[in-house]
Design a protein around this motif. Structure first.
Motif, PDB file in Angstrom:
ATOM      1  N   VAL A 118    -107.065 -45.031 -23.993  1.00  0.00           N
ATOM      2  CA  VAL A 118    -106.659 -46.441 -23.976  1.00  0.00           C
ATOM      3  C   VAL A 118    -107.433 -47.240 -22.932  1.00  0.00           C
ATOM      4  O   VAL A 118    -108.001 -48.288 -23.220  1.00  0.00           O
ATOM      5  CB  VAL A 118    -105.148 -46.554 -23.648  1.00  0.00           C
ATOM      6  CG1 VAL A 118    -104.740 -48.011 -23.584  1.00  0.00           C
ATOM      7  CG2 VAL A 118    -104.330 -45.818 -24.674  1.00  0.00           C
ATOM      8  N   ASP A 121    -111.344 -47.289 -23.441  1.00  0.00           N
ATOM      9  CA  ASP A 121    -111.658 -48.081 -24.635  1.00  0.00           C
ATOM     10  C   ASP A 121    -111.435 -49.571 -24.391  1.00  0.00           C
ATOM     11  O   ASP A 121    -112.198 -50.408 -24.865  1.00  0.00           O
ATOM     12  CB  ASP A 121    -110.827 -47.620 -25.837  1.00  0.00           C
ATOM     13  CG  ASP A 121    -111.303 -46.287 -26.383  1.00  0.00           C
ATOM     14  OD1 ASP A 121    -112.467 -45.940 -26.122  1.00  0.00           O
ATOM     15  OD2 ASP A 121    -110.527 -45.597 -27.054  1.00  0.00           O
ATOM     16  N   ALA A 122    -110.384 -49.887 -23.653  1.00  0.00           N
ATOM     17  CA  ALA A 122    -110.106 -51.306 -23.361  1.00  0.00           C
ATOM     18  C   ALA A 122    -111.252 -51.912 -22.565  1.00  0.00           C
ATOM     19  O   ALA A 122    -111.597 -53.071 -22.736  1.00  0.00           O
ATOM     20  CB  ALA A 122    -108.798 -51.445 -22.594  1.00  0.00           C
ATOM     21  N   LYS A 127    -113.727 -54.613 -28.684  1.00  0.00           N
ATOM     22  CA  LYS A 127    -112.403 -55.217 -28.851  1.00  0.00           C
ATOM     23  C   LYS A 127    -111.847 -55.690 -27.500  1.00  0.00           C
ATOM     24  O   LYS A 127    -111.223 -56.728 -27.412  1.00  0.00           O
ATOM     25  CB  LYS A 127    -111.469 -54.191 -29.494  1.00  0.00           C
ATOM     26  CG  LYS A 127    -110.029 -54.620 -29.626  1.00  0.00           C
ATOM     27  CD  LYS A 127    -109.828 -55.585 -30.767  1.00  0.00           C
ATOM     28  CE  LYS A 127    -108.361 -56.009 -30.851  1.00  0.00           C
ATOM     29  NZ  LYS A 127    -108.185 -57.097 -31.808  1.00  0.00           N
ATOM     30  N   PHE A 129    -109.891 -56.225 -23.898  1.00  0.00           N
ATOM     31  CA  PHE A 129    -108.557 -56.203 -23.332  1.00  0.00           C
ATOM     32  C   PHE A 129    -108.247 -57.586 -22.784  1.00  0.00           C
ATOM     33  O   PHE A 129    -109.119 -58.251 -22.224  1.00  0.00           O
ATOM     34  CB  PHE A 129    -108.520 -55.141 -22.217  1.00  0.00           C
ATOM     35  CG  PHE A 129    -107.238 -55.099 -21.438  1.00  0.00           C
ATOM     36  CD1 PHE A 129    -106.045 -54.731 -22.066  1.00  0.00           C
ATOM     37  CD2 PHE A 129    -107.221 -55.421 -20.092  1.00  0.00           C
ATOM     38  CE1 PHE A 129    -104.860 -54.683 -21.350  1.00  0.00           C
ATOM     39  CE2 PHE A 129    -106.034 -55.365 -19.368  1.00  0.00           C
ATOM     40  CZ  PHE A 129    -104.855 -54.998 -19.998  1.00  0.00           C
TER      41      PHE A 129
ATOM     42  N   SER B 190    -100.011 -49.676 -31.083  1.00  0.00           N
ATOM     43  CA  SER B 190    -100.404 -49.328 -29.718  1.00  0.00           C
ATOM     44  C   SER B 190    -101.918 -49.336 -29.612  1.00  0.00           C
ATOM     45  O   SER B 190    -102.625 -48.891 -30.514  1.00  0.00           O
ATOM     46  CB  SER B 190     -99.873 -47.943 -29.380  1.00  0.00           C
ATOM     47  OG  SER B 190    -100.344 -47.562 -28.114  1.00  0.00           O
ATOM     48  N   THR B 191    -102.415 -49.856 -28.488  1.00  0.00           N
ATOM     49  CA  THR B 191    -103.846 -49.790 -28.217  1.00  0.00           C
ATOM     50  C   THR B 191    -104.309 -48.352 -28.342  1.00  0.00           C
ATOM     51  O   THR B 191    -103.659 -47.452 -27.825  1.00  0.00           O
ATOM     52  CB  THR B 191    -104.128 -50.267 -26.777  1.00  0.00           C
ATOM     53  OG1 THR B 191    -103.612 -51.573 -26.641  1.00  0.00           O
ATOM     54  CG2 THR B 191    -105.591 -50.270 -26.468  1.00  0.00           C
ATOM     55  N   ARG B 273    -114.337 -50.946 -33.661  1.00  0.00           N
ATOM     56  CA  ARG B 273    -113.858 -49.678 -33.116  1.00  0.00           C
ATOM     57  C   ARG B 273    -114.928 -48.608 -33.105  1.00  0.00           C
ATOM     58  O   ARG B 273    -114.649 -47.459 -32.788  1.00  0.00           O
ATOM     59  CB  ARG B 273    -112.642 -49.190 -33.928  1.00  0.00           C
ATOM     60  CG  ARG B 273    -111.414 -50.072 -33.767  1.00  0.00           C
ATOM     61  CD  ARG B 273    -110.980 -50.119 -32.320  1.00  0.00           C
ATOM     62  NE  ARG B 273    -109.702 -50.803 -32.187  1.00  0.00           N
ATOM     63  CZ  ARG B 273    -109.157 -51.108 -31.018  1.00  0.00           C
ATOM     64  NH1 ARG B 273    -109.786 -50.802 -29.897  1.00  0.00           N
ATOM     65  NH2 ARG B 273    -108.005 -51.710 -30.960  1.00  0.00           N
TER      66      ARG B 273
END
Lengths: 248, 524
Positions: A118, A121-122, A127, A129, B190-191, B273
């Motif tokens: 999480v 990746d954020a 994508k 955050f 959820s992320t 992604r």
């Protein structure tokens, strides 16, 4: 600038502010009274409940105007200054181009048994955050995200192969201090393998305290709520100032 | 009534080019399977549950079985024959028992031949058909409930998001939102779930900025909204996300639990992604076939391009993506009325004439796809934390939505990019929508952009740019275009990205009863 301040509504020193909030109470005169009392306790006196309306049966929303009694002493205002300026993606790209004349290489991973990508990746995925795009979005950054459960030797090997300028590791799981031990193992491995030529090491995770950098053997620690822009700005700051002190 | 006077020949050219660009990718999608498609097939055949004793945490049984089949005999012939052969060979009562025996190391999977193969294929088809009949029943049940309770009284339908991380808390917020006027409830995931190569099990209470998509969470939300639907006297629709590495499986779970809409974009996973392009196109095709069967409206993700690229310069990439999404969807069996093509109000409000441009883009989408339930997405990129500016911008977004006849309106929050919405933020946002609908809901009747005016010209320009870009994509190939960063500025080569190792070229004699039943539209 005057030393002592009060909020400014339409006259110097009137102390006027506005605020809105919701109380878990049915709409009515008692609700308005409750809102007034809350505002009074916040230092707003007189407090005018200028609007209230029900949200469902159990809640009421209020808008309050009023004069706060508090006075601010500007001499007593202290702020924690970030040691680096927050840059826009465009500024970051320009700074990297100018300082490095090539792309800045970032290798990221979740190390150890931690499978929670999480955080990394954020920060890395486009994508992003909190409304900010991740580091992949920056044209002048080359991002290699190794994902989860990467071993320390693998990470060192890959960072070396990619000629990484910075290595980002993310740690979420804190059972038996795994996040601390893993990060220390990682920083020790980079020191041993690469000595002074090691990349900038950055650790991040919700349970890290930014003051722990020394203990962890890394250059910087980011805690909960960190955005990609902050990380990117830091990388540019750290790598460009590093270059200044150690000419290539 | 059309207002832009689009040239039917240009529109036909655009569609023909989109079909041409998509064709090679569809061929690739037909020629491959993925671990997720195989898992989705077994889920339709009835496998549920997880291995709670595994050291890596709860591993769904379906992952255990598919991974083991792959190890023993590969997946190029599909998972159905080896699994149903083993079931018979070991005389086991259910796929879950087979999974337990697999975990205990008692099963050796192999590809059956001759009569064994025929028998296994028949048993697999029977089991999968049973799952599909549940999907069919859910679709009929939705139709009955809509007939009885009714659709929302007007367009656009009002779409609200909940995202607490805890399914029980989501239910409370969703019920409040529906009572306050929401027609559609979306539970944000959820992320990080996109990149999990398995679907978590059970009710979950600890998501990150969202709630895990699980079969049990789907069931809980649908059941709660059925109750609220009765109370408010209209059918409240439930939305989730068929995206990421488990697109096909989540599509199946949505069909089994009567969700009503699913986010499902043909390229989102690739671009945002970094999921392998082939994996995405294969998974997308199967998941859309399942959605078509379930009568689920898909929502595509064109809004995302505008958050990375500039909403003016990249407007035509939205149109291109909509045309591609439309073609892929049609090919997978989705009719126009299930195509919630996306677009968004993301032009920088400081750009002169920004609102006129928004109207042009929104009207172009409306007139290119007259029968699709278009999904109109609120500003996010230029929401600054100044909630007063944000509230005004959302009001203009709502106005653009009603003026251009959008079908589904995702309610914008003035606290976008500040906090997860307060109860009062949602209430104020709905008040904003209500005001605009009541004050200007019928303004569309009077709205006639001048034939050679700014709005019409801008729409024609964007369509023209879209046709040019489609022609370039046809020339160089869609996969190459994606690799070069044509969409959302992201460069994604066809052999890169996550989940690439889960793609398998089909062998001759590949058997998948789910694909067969879906393509035939058969029930047994």
């Amino acid at each position: 600038m005057k030393r002592h301040l009060r909020p400014y509504g339409d006259t110097t020193g009137d102390g006027m502010v506005q605020l809105s909030f919701t109380l878990p109470v049915p709409h009515g005169p008692r609700a308005d009274g409750a809102a007034q009392q809350l505002a009074n306790r916040m230092g707003i006196d007189p407090a005018l409940v200028v609007h209230s309306h029900p949200i469902g049966e159990d809640f009421t929303f209020f808008v309050v105007y009023g004069s706060v009694s508090h006075i601010i002493d500007m001499d007593a205002v202290t702020v924690v200054e970030r040691e680096y300026p927050l840059l826009t993606p465009g500024e970051i790209n320009t700074a990297v181009k100018k300082a490095l004349r090539r792309k800045l290489v970032v290798v990221g991973a979740c190390i150890g048994t931690d499978a929670h990508t999480v955080g990394i990746d954020a920060i890395l995925n486009i994508k992003g955050f909190a409304g900010e795009k991740g580091l992949e979005y920056y044209r002048e950054l080359r991002v290699i995200n190794l994902g989860a459960q990467v071993t320390v030797p693998e990470l060192v090997k890959r960072a070396r192969a990619e000629k990484a300028d910075a290595v980002l590791v993310s740690q979420v799981v804190t059972q038996r201090d795994a996040h601390i031990l893993n990060t220390q193992e990682m920083s020790a491995a980079f020191r041993e393998a690469m000595g002074e030529r090691k990349p900038l090491l950055v650790a991040g995770g919700p349970r890290f305290d930014p003051l722990m950098a020394g203990e962890l053997g890394v250059d910087r620690v980011f805690g909960r709520g960190t955005t990609p822009g902050e990380v990117a700005s830091y990388l540019v700051h750290a790598l460009t100032t590093r270059k200044d002190t150690v000419p290539a | 009534m059309p207002l832009l006077d689009l040239d039917p020949e240009v529109v036909a050219t655009a569609r023909a080019l989109a079909a041409e660009a998509a064709a090679p990718v569809i061929d690739i999608a037909r020629a491959h399977t993925t671990v997720a498609v195989e898992r989705a097939t077994l889920r339709l055949a009835g496998i549920t549950g997880a291995d709670t004793t595994h050291r890596a945490g709860d591993v769904p049984w379906v992952n255990r079985v598919v991974d083991t089949v792959r190890e023993h005999c590969g997946l190029e012939h599909g998972v159905a024959l080896p699994v149903f052969h083993a079931l018979r060979e070991h005389d086991l009562g259910s796929l879950t028992e087979l999974a337990e025996a697999t975990a205990a190391g008692q099963i050796t999977y192999r590809l059956p031949e001759g009569r064994d193969a025929t028998r296994a294929a028949k048993a697999a088809r029977t089991a999968v058909a049973r799952g599909l009949r549940t999907v069919d029943r859910n679709r009929a049940q939705r139709d009955r409930l809509v007939a009885k309770l009714g659709d929302p009284p007007r367009r656009p339908w009002i779409y609200l998001i909940v995202a607490t991380g805890d399914i029980d808390e989501d239910v409370v917020q969703a019920a409040n939102a529906a009572r306050a006027g929401a027609d559609i409830i979306a539970v944000i995931r959820s992320t990080g779930q996109s990149l999990l190569d398995y679907v978590p099990e059970g009710a979950t209470h600890h998501g990150f900025a969202g709630t895990y998509a699980t079969q049990e969470n789907f069931r809980i939300m649908r059941a709660a909204m059925d109750e609220v639907s009765k109370e408010v006297g209209r059918y409240v629709r439930v939305t989730n996300y068929a995206s990421g590495l488990c697109m096909p499986e989540i599509a199946v779970l949505a069909g089994l639990q009567r969700l009503d809409m699913m986010l499902n974009d043909s390229m989102y996973g690739i671009l945002f992604r970094d999921i392998n392009p082939i994996r995405t196109f294969v998974d997308q095709r199967f998941s859309r076939q399942v959605h078509a069967r379930a009568g689920i409206i898909i929502n595509t993700g064109e809004d995302n391009y505008l958050t990375t690229a500039d909403a003016v310069d990249a407007a035509h990439t939205v149109t291109v993506s909509q045309l591609l999404n439309e073609h892929f969807a049609h090919e997978a069996g989705l009719p126009d009325e299930l195509l919630g093509l996306g677009h968004a109000f993301e032009i920088n409000p400081r750009v002169p004439d920004s609102f006129r441009m928004e109207l042009a883009h929104a009207l172009l989408a409306r007139e290119l796809f007259p029968d699709a339930p278009l999904k109109w997405m609120p500003p996010t990129k230029h929401m600054t934390g100044n909630v007063f500016d944000g509230y005004l911008l959302d009001g203009f977004f709502n106005l653009a939505g009603v003026l251009t006849g959008q079908s589904i309106l995702l309610v914008g929050m003035m606290t976008e990019a500040v906090v997860t919405p307060f109860l009062s933020d949602r209430d104020l946002a709905l008040a904003n929508v209500r005001y605009v609908l009541e004050a200007a809901g019928n303004l569309r009747e009077d709205f006639r952009p001048a034939p050679d005016g700014f709005i019409a010209k801008r729409a024609h320009q964007v369509l023209g740019e879209a046709v040019d870009l489609l022609a370039r994509i046809v020339d160089e190939g869609l996969l190459e275009a994606i690799g070069k960063g044509t969409f959302g500025l992201m460069k994604r080569p066809a052999d890169g990205g996550k989940g690439a190792d889960g793609v398998i070229a089909k062998a001759d004699g590949y058997t998948n009863p789910a694909s067969e039943l879906l393509e035939e539209g058969a029930t047994a």
